[in-house]
Design an enzyme around this catalytic site. Sequence first.
Site, short mmCIF file in Angstrom:
data_model
loop_
_atom_site.label_atom_id
_atom_site.label_comp_id
_atom_site.label_asym_id
_atom_site.label_seq_id
_atom_site.Cartn_x
_atom_site.Cartn_y
_atom_site.Cartn_z
N GLY A 1 40.09 33.89 48.39
CA GLY A 1 41.49 34.24 48.59
C GLY A 1 41.67 35.69 48.99
O GLY A 1 40.80 36.53 48.72
N ASP A 2 42.78 35.96 49.63
CA ASP A 2 43.14 37.34 49.95
C ASP A 2 44.65 37.43 50.02
O ASP A 2 45.33 36.44 50.30
CB ASP A 2 42.53 37.81 51.26
#
Length: 191
Positions: free
Chosen positions: A69-70
């Site tokens: 994720g980011d």
Amino acid sequence: MKLILASTSPYRAEQLRRLGLEFEAQDPQVDESVLKEAGFSPENLAEVLALEKAKQVFQQNPDAIVIGGDQLVSFENTILGKPGTKEHAVQQLMSMQGKTHTLITAIAVLGPDLIETHINQTKLKMRSLNQGAIERYVEFDQPLNCAGSYKLESRGITLFEEIDSTDHSAITGIPLIALTSLLIKAGVILP
């Protein structure tokens, strides 16, 4: 099947625990600075970073399902990341007061037969606040490791007058509605 979160974020780990999933967390050890200088749009940068984090961990665990994720903030053609210091947090928040920005949250799910990504965009309109109010907020919440310098799950909610999102869980780091769909597609049996 083993489930791995390619992140050391305590926020993302807490979100997965909410789903009742057993998982382990691993540091993806991705040099984000190289990708941040590549000239990607904010949406593409978040997606590329999420995918690279998942790929790094998946290379060491090819039989697992890996979640990367980011998250970043897109504000007036600028990407705002984690402030790192109280001073930088105050500067970021002061620049956004009274204005709208986009919080972009990307996830990637990799498995032996699966590569999927999802991008969530949340529009947030910040209240007009004075520097004293912003400094008090930063002192209380210490949002130094949060994109955009706020924690909506804490007192950061007081900074905003409008939030437009299709999945409010994305604000914390993982869009859980999309993740649940991707995990089901990957064959994960949810509790």
